[in-house]
Design a protein around this motif. Structure first.
Motif, PDB file in Angstrom:
ATOM      1  N   SER A  77      49.227  77.853 -41.982  1.00 53.73           N
ATOM      2  CA  SER A  77      48.949  79.136 -41.324  1.00 53.73           C
ATOM      3  C   SER A  77      50.038  80.168 -41.591  1.00 53.73           C
ATOM      4  CB  SER A  77      48.782  78.922 -39.817  1.00 53.73           C
ATOM      5  OG  SER A  77      50.030  78.613 -39.205  1.00 53.73           O
ATOM      6  N   TYR A  78      51.219  79.682 -41.944  1.00 51.11           N
ATOM      7  CA  TYR A  78      52.326  80.577 -42.295  1.00 51.11           C
ATOM      8  C   TYR A  78      52.485  80.729 -43.808  1.00 51.11           C
ATOM      9  CZ  TYR A  78      53.875  80.357 -37.423  1.00 51.11           C
ATOM     10  OH  TYR A  78      53.940  80.455 -36.049  1.00 51.11           O
ATOM     11  N   GLY A  79      51.523  80.163 -44.550  1.00 46.24           N
ATOM     12  CA  GLY A  79      51.586  80.249 -46.004  1.00 46.24           C
ATOM     13  C   GLY A  79      52.664  79.374 -46.612  1.00 46.24           C
ATOM     14  N   ILE A  80      52.978  78.273 -45.936  1.00 44.90           N
ATOM     15  CA  ILE A  80      54.045  77.367 -46.384  1.00 44.90           C
ATOM     16  C   ILE A  80      53.435  76.053 -46.840  1.00 44.90           C
ATOM     17  CG2 ILE A  80      56.113  76.080 -45.660  1.00 44.90           C
ATOM     18  CD1 ILE A  80      56.571  78.316 -43.582  1.00 44.90           C
ATOM     19  N   GLY A  81      53.902  75.561 -47.973  1.00 46.02           N
ATOM     20  CA  GLY A  81      53.437  74.282 -48.496  1.00 46.02           C
ATOM     21  C   GLY A  81      54.489  73.200 -48.305  1.00 46.02           C
ATOM     22  N   LEU A  82      54.029  71.958 -48.170  1.00 45.65           N
ATOM     23  CA  LEU A  82      54.929  70.815 -48.076  1.00 45.65           C
ATOM     24  C   LEU A  82      54.966  70.131 -49.445  1.00 45.65           C
ATOM     25  CD1 LEU A  82      56.592  68.888 -46.101  1.00 45.65           C
ATOM     26  CD2 LEU A  82      54.512  67.477 -46.087  1.00 45.65           C
ATOM     27  N   LEU A  83      56.165  69.911 -49.954  1.00 49.19           N
ATOM     28  CA  LEU A  83      56.320  69.223 -51.237  1.00 49.19           C
ATOM     29  C   LEU A  83      57.009  67.887 -51.018  1.00 49.19           C
ATOM     30  CD1 LEU A  83      57.538  72.113 -53.604  1.00 49.19           C
ATOM     31  CD2 LEU A  83      55.181  71.371 -53.115  1.00 49.19           C
ATOM     32  N   SER A 133      59.551  81.649 -36.215  1.00 56.32           N
ATOM     33  CA  SER A 133      60.248  82.929 -36.066  1.00 56.32           C
ATOM     34  C   SER A 133      60.393  83.663 -37.403  1.00 56.32           C
ATOM     35  CB  SER A 133      61.634  82.699 -35.464  1.00 56.32           C
ATOM     36  OG  SER A 133      62.481  82.016 -36.385  1.00 56.32           O
ATOM     37  N   LYS A 134      59.938  83.016 -38.481  1.00 53.52           N
ATOM     38  CA  LYS A 134      60.047  83.573 -39.841  1.00 53.52           C
ATOM     39  C   LYS A 134      61.494  83.947 -40.178  1.00 53.52           C
ATOM     40  CE  LYS A 134      55.310  85.308 -39.691  1.00 53.52           C
ATOM     41  NZ  LYS A 134      54.409  86.472 -39.852  1.00 53.52           N
ATOM     42  N   LYS A 135      62.381  83.074 -39.753  1.00 59.63           N
ATOM     43  CA  LYS A 135      63.808  83.311 -39.910  1.00 59.63           C
ATOM     44  C   LYS A 135      64.223  83.542 -41.367  1.00 59.63           C
ATOM     45  CE  LYS A 135      68.198  80.852 -39.294  1.00 59.63           C
ATOM     46  NZ  LYS A 135      68.824  79.580 -38.873  1.00 59.63           N
ATOM     47  N   ASP A 136      63.706  82.708 -42.272  1.00 61.73           N
ATOM     48  CA  ASP A 136      64.146  82.780 -43.674  1.00 61.73           C
ATOM     49  C   ASP A 136      63.017  83.061 -44.659  1.00 61.73           C
ATOM     50  OD1 ASP A 136      67.043  82.013 -43.375  1.00 61.73           O
ATOM     51  OD2 ASP A 136      66.121  80.233 -42.470  1.00 61.73           O
ATOM     52  N   ASN A 137      61.805  83.299 -44.137  1.00 61.43           N
ATOM     53  CA  ASN A 137      60.653  83.597 -45.006  1.00 61.43           C
ATOM     54  C   ASN A 137      60.525  82.570 -46.137  1.00 61.43           C
ATOM     55  OD1 ASN A 137      59.784  86.018 -43.674  1.00 61.43           O
ATOM     56  ND2 ASN A 137      61.582  87.038 -44.562  1.00 61.43           N
ATOM     57  N   ILE A 138      60.426  81.301 -45.742  1.00 58.05           N
ATOM     58  CA  ILE A 138      60.350  80.246 -46.758  1.00 58.05           C
ATOM     59  C   ILE A 138      58.933  80.097 -47.303  1.00 58.05           C
ATOM     60  CG2 ILE A 138      62.280  78.993 -45.721  1.00 58.05           C
ATOM     61  CD1 ILE A 138      60.139  76.948 -44.689  1.00 58.05           C
ATOM     62  N   ILE A 150      67.241  76.740 -51.860  1.00 60.76           N
ATOM     63  CA  ILE A 150      67.369  76.053 -50.573  1.00 60.76           C
ATOM     64  C   ILE A 150      68.143  76.943 -49.604  1.00 60.76           C
ATOM     65  CG2 ILE A 150      68.220  74.008 -49.375  1.00 60.76           C
ATOM     66  CD1 ILE A 150      65.976  73.475 -51.395  1.00 60.76           C
ATOM     67  N   VAL A 151      67.506  77.299 -48.483  1.00 56.17           N
ATOM     68  CA  VAL A 151      68.152  78.193 -47.516  1.00 56.17           C
ATOM     69  C   VAL A 151      68.422  77.511 -46.167  1.00 56.17           C
ATOM     70  CG1 VAL A 151      67.242  80.293 -48.552  1.00 56.17           C
ATOM     71  CG2 VAL A 151      65.891  79.088 -46.799  1.00 56.17           C
ATOM     72  N   GLY A 152      68.021  76.262 -46.037  1.00 52.90           N
ATOM     73  CA  GLY A 152      68.263  75.550 -44.785  1.00 52.90           C
ATOM     74  C   GLY A 152      68.037  74.062 -44.945  1.00 52.90           C
ATOM     75  N   LYS A 153      68.811  73.263 -44.179  1.00 49.70           N
ATOM     76  CA  LYS A 153      68.662  71.808 -44.225  1.00 49.70           C
ATOM     77  C   LYS A 153      68.572  71.276 -42.799  1.00 49.70           C
ATOM     78  CE  LYS A 153      72.142  69.022 -44.674  1.00 49.70           C
ATOM     79  NZ  LYS A 153      73.309  68.235 -45.127  1.00 49.70           N
ATOM     80  N   TYR A 154      67.623  70.373 -42.563  1.00 48.75           N
ATOM     81  CA  TYR A 154      67.403  69.795 -41.240  1.00 48.75           C
ATOM     82  C   TYR A 154      67.365  68.278 -41.381  1.00 48.75           C
ATOM     83  CZ  TYR A 154      66.023  74.606 -40.347  1.00 48.75           C
ATOM     84  OH  TYR A 154      66.006  75.978 -40.252  1.00 48.75           O
ATOM     85  N   GLU A 192      61.723  81.394 -54.957  1.00 53.21           N
ATOM     86  CA  GLU A 192      61.132  81.147 -53.638  1.00 53.21           C
ATOM     87  C   GLU A 192      62.075  80.316 -52.772  1.00 53.21           C
ATOM     88  OE1 GLU A 192      56.382  81.063 -54.493  1.00 53.21           O
ATOM     89  OE2 GLU A 192      57.567  79.423 -55.344  1.00 53.21           O
ATOM     90  N   ASN A 193      62.085  80.627 -51.451  1.00 52.13           N
ATOM     91  CA  ASN A 193      62.964  79.931 -50.509  1.00 52.13           C
ATOM     92  C   ASN A 193      62.306  78.667 -49.961  1.00 52.13           C
ATOM     93  OD1 ASN A 193      64.857  81.951 -50.832  1.00 52.13           O
ATOM     94  ND2 ASN A 193      64.234  83.073 -48.979  1.00 52.13           N
ATOM     95  N   ALA A 194      63.133  77.725 -49.559  1.00 52.79           N
ATOM     96  CA  ALA A 194      62.612  76.469 -49.010  1.00 52.79           C
ATOM     97  C   ALA A 194      63.618  75.840 -48.060  1.00 52.79           C
ATOM     98  CB  ALA A 194      62.277  75.496 -50.136  1.00 52.79           C
ATOM     99  N   TYR A 195      63.079  75.014 -47.149  1.00 53.95           N
ATOM    100  CA  TYR A 195      63.909  74.176 -46.289  1.00 53.95           C
ATOM    101  C   TYR A 195      63.870  72.744 -46.825  1.00 53.95           C
ATOM    102  CZ  TYR A 195      63.989  77.719 -42.537  1.00 53.95           C
ATOM    103  OH  TYR A 195      64.187  78.861 -41.788  1.00 53.95           O
ATOM    104  N   ILE A 196      64.961  72.019 -46.594  1.00 51.16           N
ATOM    105  CA  ILE A 196      64.996  70.581 -46.847  1.00 51.16           C
ATOM    106  C   ILE A 196      64.873  69.875 -45.501  1.00 51.16           C
ATOM    107  CG2 ILE A 196      66.482  68.633 -47.483  1.00 51.16           C
ATOM    108  CD1 ILE A 196      67.681  70.280 -49.674  1.00 51.16           C
TER     109      ILE A 196
END
Length: 359
Positions: free
Chosen positions: A100-106, A68-73, A39-43, A2-6
């Motif tokens: 709402s986008y099916g994304i969880g915060l860890l 924009s669902k850029k990376d489908n995280i 990890i597909v992106g860091k902010y 699964e993909n995720a952002y940092i």
């Protein structure tokens, strides 16, 4: 996998929070590797408070990429929930949007996982706790700065023009100090206008070092006004002439306003060496405009001086320091008076130019 952002953040209170950006990222990446998360992106927001998410450019960009669902995280990974948000409304708002986008915060340190119902509830509770914690940090920081001011020490990260900082103490910067003396001399002895002084300094190509957020190297009317109204040049430390208030009807919006409660303004003798004398600073109030200023001013110090003669008023305008270090004096009115003088000077100049054109 699964993909995720940092997402990482440090504020100006990093010394309290205790973890650098690099340390946050290292622990998050170790967690992601152990959980087989890609990890597909860091902010990263550096030097940004968690109080208002809208003022964090990297956070804003991350949310736009999510929309924009850029990376489908599947996840956003943070070191702690307080890195994501530090107030209840932002926590609830953005957690709901992620959901709402099916994304969880860890949150790897506090065990937050908002992909579960229980995790969402805990995250919102902890968001409220983080908001209270932030307010406590601000109060403690303010108390520390007030005490530092009462001890006669400078609070700013950058030294004012005419001084340099050494071991967090103000030291006279000889080259700039001469310019400061000239500004006061031109104003008090020659009676020159603020606009004239600014133009003269620029014509002589006198430069200011660029410090902090100041990018202008020359002199403006505002620059000269600030110098003439700053008690620091007479060897004093002032603190609290402005303060931050919440904007009514806005979520977590604040603005800086003048402090009208004189008991909360601190003006004491500093430990630094003065560039001009207190008498030179008081000379500004001998200007003939002051009686008219005092007549309409709502501050007690001016109201008390209306009935006095100009000479007596100058003697009365010396700072009166209460035991707690607060000023019952003229710090506010310096700036107001000088702004009024500048405005009138500009009007007079425009009238003169118009008269010359029509002559």
């Amino acid at each position: 996998m699964e993909n995720a952002y940092i997402y990482t953040r440090v504020s100006t209170l990093i010394q309290v929070d205790g973890f650098s950006l690099e340390a946050q990222e290292a622990e998050i990446r170790a967690f992601a590797e152990a959980r087989k998360i890609n990890i597909v992106g860091k902010y990263t927001d550096e030097g940004k408070s968690g109080k208002n998410a809208e003022h964090r450019p990297a956070f804003t960009q991350m949310m736009e990429d999510i929309r924009s669902k850029k990376d489908n995280i599947r996840y956003v990974l943070v070191f702690k929930l307080s890195r994501f948000a530090r107030n209840t409304s932002d926590t609830a708002k953005y957690l709901q949007e992620l959901s709402s986008y099916g994304i969880g915060l860890l949150g790897i340190k506090d065990g937050i996982d908002t992909s579960t119902v229980t995790g969402k509830m805990i995250a919102n509770i902890m968001g409220a706790v983080a908001e209270v914690e932030l307010e406590n940090i601000h109060e403690q920081t303010l108390a520390g700065r007030q005490q530092k001011a009462r001890n006669g020490l400078w609070n700013g990260a950058q030294a004012p023009f005419g001084y340099s900082l050494k071991d967090k103490k103000l030291m006279i910067y000889p080259k700039e100090a001469e310019t400061v003396k000239e500004i006061f001399r031109l104003y008090t002895e020659e009676g020159q206008s603020i606009s004239y002084i600014a133009k003269k300094l620029n014509d002589e190509n006198i430069q200011r070092e660029q410090r902090g957020n100041v990018k202008i190297s020359g002199f403006t009317d505002r620059t000269v006004r600030i110098i003439l109204s700053n008690p620091v040049y007479a060897g004093m430390i002032s603190y609290g002439r402005c303060h931050t208030v919440k904007v009514e009807g806005k979520n977590n919006e604040t603005k800086v306003v003048k402090q009208d409660d004189e008991s909360k303004i601190i003006l004491v003798d500093g430990v630094h060496e003065p560039i001009v004398s207190k008498e030179t600073l008081r000379e500004i109030l001998r200007n003939s405009t002051f009686p008219r200023h005092a007549a309409k001013c709502e501050r007690a110090i001016c109201k008390q001086s209306i009935a006095s003669s100009a000479e007596n008023r100058c003697n009365q305008e010396q700072p009166s320091i209460t035991p707690n270090g607060a000023m019952l004096g003229f710090a506010h009115c310096f700036t107001d008076l000088l702004r009024e003088l500048t405005k009138k000077t500009k009007i007079s100049q425009r009238k003169r130019i118009l008269a010359e054109k029509t002559a």
